[in-house]
Design a protein around this motif. Structure first.
Motif, PDB file in Angstrom:
ATOM      1  N   ALA A 234       0.836  -1.212   0.000  1.00 47.94           N
ATOM      2  CA  ALA A 234       0.000   0.000   0.000  1.00 47.94           C
ATOM      3  C   ALA A 234       0.867   1.257   0.000  1.00 47.94           C
ATOM      4  O   ALA A 234       0.584   2.220  -0.726  1.00 47.94           O
ATOM      5  CB  ALA A 234      -0.929  -0.013   1.211  1.00 47.94           C
ATOM      6  N   ALA A 235       1.927   1.257   0.816  1.00 47.73           N
ATOM      7  CA  ALA A 235       2.814   2.418   0.855  1.00 47.73           C
ATOM      8  C   ALA A 235       3.528   2.599  -0.478  1.00 47.73           C
ATOM      9  O   ALA A 235       3.691   3.732  -0.966  1.00 47.73           O
ATOM     10  CB  ALA A 235       3.820   2.262   1.991  1.00 47.73           C
ATOM     11  N   ARG A 236       3.939   1.483  -1.091  1.00 46.29           N
ATOM     12  CA  ARG A 236       4.643   1.553  -2.375  1.00 46.29           C
ATOM     13  C   ARG A 236       3.749   2.120  -3.478  1.00 46.29           C
ATOM     14  O   ARG A 236       4.219   2.855  -4.351  1.00 46.29           O
ATOM     15  CB  ARG A 236       5.129   0.147  -2.741  1.00 46.29           C
ATOM     16  N   CYS A 237       2.448   1.824  -3.400  1.00 50.48           N
ATOM     17  CA  CYS A 237       1.514   2.380  -4.380  1.00 50.48           C
ATOM     18  C   CYS A 237       1.378   3.897  -4.242  1.00 50.48           C
ATOM     19  O   CYS A 237       0.976   4.568  -5.193  1.00 50.48           O
ATOM     20  CB  CYS A 237       0.142   1.722  -4.230  1.00 50.48           C
ATOM     21  N   CYS A 238       1.691   4.417  -3.084  1.00 52.03           N
ATOM     22  CA  CYS A 238       1.593   5.867  -2.838  1.00 52.03           C
ATOM     23  C   CYS A 238       2.948   6.552  -2.947  1.00 52.03           C
ATOM     24  O   CYS A 238       3.111   7.687  -2.458  1.00 52.03           O
ATOM     25  CB  CYS A 238       1.006   6.129  -1.446  1.00 52.03           C
ATOM     26  N   ALA A 239       3.936   5.891  -3.564  1.00 50.40           N
ATOM     27  CA  ALA A 239       5.288   6.451  -3.613  1.00 50.40           C
ATOM     28  C   ALA A 239       5.318   7.819  -4.280  1.00 50.40           C
ATOM     29  O   ALA A 239       5.976   8.753  -3.795  1.00 50.40           O
ATOM     30  CB  ALA A 239       6.229   5.483  -4.337  1.00 50.40           C
ATOM     31  N   GLY A 240       4.612   7.962  -5.385  1.00 50.39           N
ATOM     32  CA  GLY A 240       4.585   9.250  -6.066  1.00 50.39           C
ATOM     33  C   GLY A 240       3.968  10.348  -5.215  1.00 50.39           C
ATOM     34  O   GLY A 240       4.449  11.482  -5.185  1.00 50.39           O
ATOM     35  N   SER A 241       2.891  10.006  -4.526  1.00 45.39           N
ATOM     36  CA  SER A 241       2.252  10.979  -3.642  1.00 45.39           C
ATOM     37  C   SER A 241       3.159  11.364  -2.485  1.00 45.39           C
ATOM     38  O   SER A 241       3.188  12.524  -2.055  1.00 45.39           O
ATOM     39  CB  SER A 241       0.931  10.405  -3.104  1.00 45.39           C
ATOM     40  N   LEU A 242       3.915  10.393  -1.959  1.00 41.92           N
ATOM     41  CA  LEU A 242       4.856  10.693  -0.883  1.00 41.92           C
ATOM     42  C   LEU A 242       5.959  11.633  -1.364  1.00 41.92           C
ATOM     43  O   LEU A 242       6.393  12.522  -0.624  1.00 41.92           O
ATOM     44  CB  LEU A 242       5.456   9.397  -0.343  1.00 41.92           C
TER      45      LEU A 242
END
Length: 350
Positions: free
Chosen positions: A226-234
């Motif tokens: 889940a965190a990896r899917c939000c990498a761009g947002s992070l």
């Protein structure tokens, strides 16, 4: 409290990605295999291979003596795997929270989850609340989830989910449940229960078993995904909410999702092994120094580095004062502090 500047703004040139990934995976594999043999009773690679071969159905392999087989397969292997999983989970949580809050000192316990888990464990150990059905780990998990529920209720007000508010509310929730735990200990605890709870709070992997490893593995892999899917947002959030919004990021939704992910990862980790500090603080900074600030690389490498760090720290805790075992949280701080100072010095911040 004002928001800190982004934890990293300029990418660094590091080792080639393929070489770094291969070396990281190899280091983790060797660390896992080596750590299984470390302890008061020695067990080498051969014993580990024989235990694994028998369990996986290979024929022609002579089983280990029952006592040694139980030591390797039922005690050492789950413990080492749990160390790797918890280290990876805490490192990922620290990486995510440092970006979400734009606070270089953020760690997995920023949201007060560990204090809630501690209060839940104290309720079970000292007061006997649900002792038969929950146990210490179950009580800790329940306390962690309750503290997260309180955090969510407090964040639902009109102030939004800005980084400073998340930090402040997390500190308040942590202090509340820390006070509740102290109240329970002062009111009903004796010397023995207080000592036992203190040992648990400092972190121990001695009680790791296969069922707990399975639960922790599922939660850690899902959380990392889940965190990896939000990498761009992070990446965008590291430069502030306004910048992220201008790039099309739904800041409120992403923050809400990542807070849930980090809360669940932290709750399961603390419930499994206690509150092991410093992993989620030092590892992201060290990895960021090597691979740069892009979360597409930072998250998986932080997970690998956190796993290796906690595997070796736990091995050190087992043998440093053998036969007496020191809580692993003591050694994560003793090892982590000089490493953190070294990273700060290399970055020119000390």
């Amino acid at each position: 409290m004002s928001a800190d500047p982004p934890v990293a703004a300029v990418p660094r040139a590091g080792p080639p990605p393929v070489l770094l990934l291969t070396g990281s995976v190899a280091l983790l594999t060797v660390s896992l295999a080596t750590a299984v043999g470390i302890g008061s009773a020695r067990a080498g690679y051969g014993e580990l291979l024989r235990a694994v071969a028998v369990r996986t159905g290979f024929t022609g392999v002579e089983p280990l003596p029952p006592l040694l087989d139980s030591l390797v397969w039922d005690l050492r292997v789950p413990r080492v795997l749990m160390a790797a999983l918890v280290g990876a989970a805490l490192a990922v949580c620290g990486t995510v929270l440092q970006a979400v809050t734009r606070n270089a000192l953020a760690d997995p316990y920023l949201l007060g989850i560990s204090s809630g888990a501690s209060a839940g464990a104290a309720a079970v150990v000292v007061l006997g609340v649900g002792a038969g059905a929950l146990g210490v780990s179950g009580g800790a998990l329940a306390g962690a989830l309750v503290s997260f529920g309180v955090l969510v209720l407090l964040l639902r007000g009109g102030g939004g989910l800005d980084s400073a508010r998340i930090v402040l509310v997390g500190v308040v929730v942590g202090q509340l449940f820390a006070a509740l735990m102290s109240l329970v200990l002062m009111a009903a605890g004796d010397a023995d229960t207080t000592r036992a709870l203190t040992h648990w709070l400092l972190g121990s992997l001695a009680a790791a078993r296969w069922d707990a490893v399975a639960v922790c593995a599922v939660v850690t892999l899902v959380g990392l995904g889940a965190a990896r899917c939000c990498a761009g947002s992070l990446d965008a959030l590291a430069f502030g909410a306004d910048t992220a919004a201008s790039l099309g990021v739904d800041v409120r939704a992403v923050r809400r999702l990542l807070l849930v992910v980090t809360a669940v990862l932290t709750a399961v980790a603390v419930a499994s092994v206690g509150a092991i500090g410093f992993v989620g603080l030092i590892v992201p900074h060290g990895v960021r120094f090597l691979v740069g600030p892009r979360h597409r690389l930072l998250l998986p490498y932080s997970a690998l580095a956190g796993a290796v760090f906690l595997v070796w720290t736990d091995a050190l805790a087992r043998v440093a004062f053998a036969p007496r075992e020191v809580p692993v949280g003591v050694f994560t701080a003793l090892v982590g502090v000089p490493l953190f100072l070294l990273v700060l010095r290399r970055r020119g911040q000390l």
